[in-house]
Design an enzyme around this catalytic site. Structure first.
Site, PDB file in Angstrom:
ATOM      1  N   ASP A 246       2.158   5.408  -5.173  1.00 47.43           N
ATOM      2  CA  ASP A 246       1.444   6.640  -4.824  1.00 47.43           C
ATOM      3  C   ASP A 246       2.309   7.841  -5.171  1.00 47.43           C
ATOM      4  OD1 ASP A 246       0.088   8.762  -3.876  1.00 47.43           O
ATOM      5  OD2 ASP A 246       0.018   8.108  -1.778  1.00 47.43           O
TER       6      ASP A 246
ATOM      7  N   ASP B  95       0.843  -1.205   0.000  1.00 49.15           N
ATOM      8  CA  ASP B  95       0.000   0.000   0.000  1.00 49.15           C
ATOM      9  C   ASP B  95       0.886   1.266   0.000  1.00 49.15           C
ATOM     10  OD1 ASP B  95      -2.502   1.255   0.283  1.00 49.15           O
ATOM     11  OD2 ASP B  95      -2.429   1.219   2.478  1.00 49.15           O
TER      12      ASP B  95
ATOM     13  N   VAL C  20      -9.286  -0.466   4.630  1.00 50.42           N
ATOM     14  CA  VAL C  20      -9.563  -0.218   6.051  1.00 50.42           C
ATOM     15  C   VAL C  20      -8.294  -0.526   6.841  1.00 50.42           C
ATOM     16  CG1 VAL C  20     -10.994  -0.830   8.041  1.00 50.42           C
ATOM     17  CG2 VAL C  20     -11.988  -0.869   5.748  1.00 50.42           C
TER      18      VAL C  20
ATOM     19  N   GLY D  48      -9.091   5.201   3.051  1.00 47.49           N
ATOM     20  CA  GLY D  48      -9.626   5.833   4.251  1.00 47.49           C
ATOM     21  C   GLY D  48     -10.979   5.278   4.658  1.00 47.49           C
TER      22      GLY D  48
END
Ligand code: 13P
Length: 283
Positions: A103, A81, A230, A208
């Site tokens: 990201d 992530d 989550v 989020g």
């Protein structure tokens, strides 16, 4: 079965359900997370931040998750992530993760495209899926969303261009959520979601997930969200149980017995989320 993100999300848009992506915070949580998915006969995505990946180790993580996944009758994906640099992603890919997220959303669109393309090029050759983000997901302080206008919604036209130019497998969009918001409720913009859904054809990701009401989560699923992240809610459940149990323990009590209620608390949160996301009995 151990599968890629592309595989685990492949039916989500068609049948309007989402697969939960739950952040691992420590190794102890992992079997409990898989147990939750097994109890609900649901696919599950286990994900780690680069910090957790470093803490546990990419190889240990992927070997554990693969082992548990291949023994289970459900699909499981291991996803990195919010990685911001290529080397962190390369380490995860080389160590057997089945999905990664780059990201680069803080960069201008063209630079975000370039960075994402580099990751897709490396990962796709090795059979690993890629998620990338467009827009800005909000920040929190002490679990409360900061109302300082920092959320920049994903622009639908940018989304079209971004997906075409990069070849990603899933797109994380900004529609009003914040990471780490657990004391206040997120305010979502469902019009933006609809505009993006209507012009895209790959799975959309909601970050989020903590702090989004059950009602809003269901609206997101109907609106076409395929993956819901989550993280904080699991940590809060784990630490709350740990505080209670460690707080009243004697020093020679087995730490194993003290950890079990925390792991169970995580399992319970995930089982409840699976019901809301509608992923039970789905492949
Ligand atoms: P929360 O911690 O707010 O649930 O967000 C998790 C997340 O989006 C990880 O990418």
């Amino acid at each position: 079965m151990y599968v890629t993100l592309k595989e685990i999300l492949k039916n989500t848009r068609k049948y309007k359900f989402a697969v939960g992506a739950f952040n691992i915070h420590c190794l102890e949580m992992v079997p409990a997370m898989i147990e939750a998915a097994k109890a609900k006969n649901s696919p599950i995505i286990l994900q780690v931040s680069p910090a957790t990946c470093k803490y546990i180790g990419a190889s240990l993580l992927s070997n554990l998750v693969k082992y548990l996944a291949n023994k289970a009758d459900i699909n499981v994906t291991l996803h990195l992530d919010h990685a911001k640099d290529f080397n962190t992603i390369k380490e995860a890919v080389d160590n057997g993760f089945s999905s990664v997220m780059i990201d680069a959303s803080a960069l201008p669109l063209e630079e975000n495209i370039e960075k994402t393309k580099e990751v897709v090029e490396y990962a796709s050759k090795r059979g690993v899926s890629v998620e990338s983000e467009l827009g800005t997901i909000g920040g929190t302080e002490e679990g409360v969303a900061l109302n300082d206008g920092k959320i920049i919604y994903t622009h639908p036209q940018d989304a079209i261009k971004f997906i075409e130019a990069t070849g990603i497998d899933a797109l994380a969009i900004a529609i009003g959520t914040s990471h780490g918001q657990y004391k206040s409720k997120a305010k979502l913009n469902f019009n933006v979601l609809k505009e993006i859904y209507d012009v895209t054809n790959i799975p959309l990701v909601l970050h989020g997930g903590t702090g989004v009401s059950n009602e809003d989560l269901k609206k997101c699923i109907l609106g076409g969200i395929s993956k819901v992240n989550v993280g904080t809610e699991l940590n809060v459940a784990w630490v709350t149980a740990a505080k209670e149990n460690f707080g009243k323990a004697k020093v020679n009590d087995s730490c194993r017995d003290l950890l079990i209620p925390s792991n169970f608390a995580v399992q319970k949160v995930i089982e409840d989320k699976i019901d809301i996301l509608g992923s039970s009995n789905r492949k």
